[in-house]
Design an enzyme around this catalytic site. Sequence first.
Site, PDB file in Angstrom:
ATOM      1  N   GLU A  79      -7.326   9.191   1.211  1.00 38.92           N
ATOM      2  CA  GLU A  79      -6.772   8.685  -0.045  1.00 38.92           C
ATOM      3  C   GLU A  79      -7.857   8.354  -1.060  1.00 38.92           C
ATOM      4  O   GLU A  79      -8.952   7.920  -0.703  1.00 38.92           O
ATOM      5  CB  GLU A  79      -5.966   7.398   0.213  1.00 38.92           C
ATOM      6  CG  GLU A  79      -4.755   7.606   1.094  1.00 38.92           C
ATOM      7  CD  GLU A  79      -3.883   6.379   1.204  1.00 38.92           C
ATOM      8  OE1 GLU A  79      -2.661   6.554   1.363  1.00 38.92           O
ATOM      9  OE2 GLU A  79      -4.406   5.245   1.149  1.00 38.92           O
TER      10      GLU A  79
ATOM     11  N   CYS B  49       0.865  -1.177   0.000  1.00 41.94           N
ATOM     12  CA  CYS B  49       0.000   0.000   0.000  1.00 41.94           C
ATOM     13  C   CYS B  49       0.902   1.227   0.000  1.00 41.94           C
ATOM     14  O   CYS B  49       1.709   1.393   0.906  1.00 41.94           O
ATOM     15  CB  CYS B  49      -0.879   0.050   1.248  1.00 41.94           C
ATOM     16  SG  CYS B  49      -1.303  -1.551   1.935  1.00 41.94           S
TER      17      CYS B  49
END
EC number: 5.3.3.2
Length: 238
Positions: A154, A92
Amino acid sequence: MGETPATAADAGMDAVQRRLMFEDECILVDENDRVVGHDSKYNCHLMEKIEAENLLHRAFSVFLFNPKYELLLQQRSATKVTFPLVWTNTCCSHPLYRESELIDENALGVRNAAQRKLLDELGIPAEDVPVDQFTPLGRMLYKAPSDGKWGEHELDYLLFIVRDVNVHPNPDEVADIKYVNRDQLKELLRKADAGEEGLKLSPWFRLVVDNFLFKWWDHVERGTLGEVADMKTIHKLA
C-alpha cells in the site's frame, strides 16, 4: 484488469468480506502515487499478484483522537480476510476507483473515503467527521504479508483528526474498540512484543508508531499538526 476467479479455498470466506473483495475496486498507483489503473480488492491483496505484478494500491489510515487527546483503536473482526483480530489505528481502508475518491487536490478523495469508512466500520456519522477536519500528515509505502496467501502492498495516507464522535462499531468489520493515552499504548506495544494475551498489532500501525506517532501526538495536543504535515515525501518503510 482481469479478476482472479475464486478458488476452492475461498469458499469459507465470510459473505460480507467476500462481497467487498470482489465488488470494491482499489486504485492502483506507482511508487510516486500516480494512478495507473484499478483492480479488485481481491487481486490487490493476493500476495502472488502483488509479487508477480508489483500491484500497489492507495490506502489510508485514520488516527482519531477525542478531546482528551486519547487515540481510538480498533480490533479487526475475526472474519477479516487480512490481519483478523489484530489491533490497529482507528480505521484503515482504501479509497475506491470512483470520482469522489480519486480527487488528488489536498487529498480530498482520500478524505472522502475516510469519512465513508468511518461510518461503515465504526458507525461514526459523517457530520461527526467533516472532511475538512482531517489533516493529512504524510504518506508511506510498505509491503506486509498477512499469511501465506494474503497481504498488503500500500501507499498509505496518514490522516489525523481530533473530534468528539459517536461510535457504533459494525461487527462485520470490528471486534472491539478502545481509547488509549500514550502510556496505555506503550503498554499495548510491550504486550505485543512479549506475545502476551495473544495481542497482535497491524504492521502498518506499528510502522506509524515506530516512525511518527509519538512525536506527532505532541502536535495533536498543541493543535499544531500543520507544522509536521509533509505530503511531498513518500516514506518507503517496508
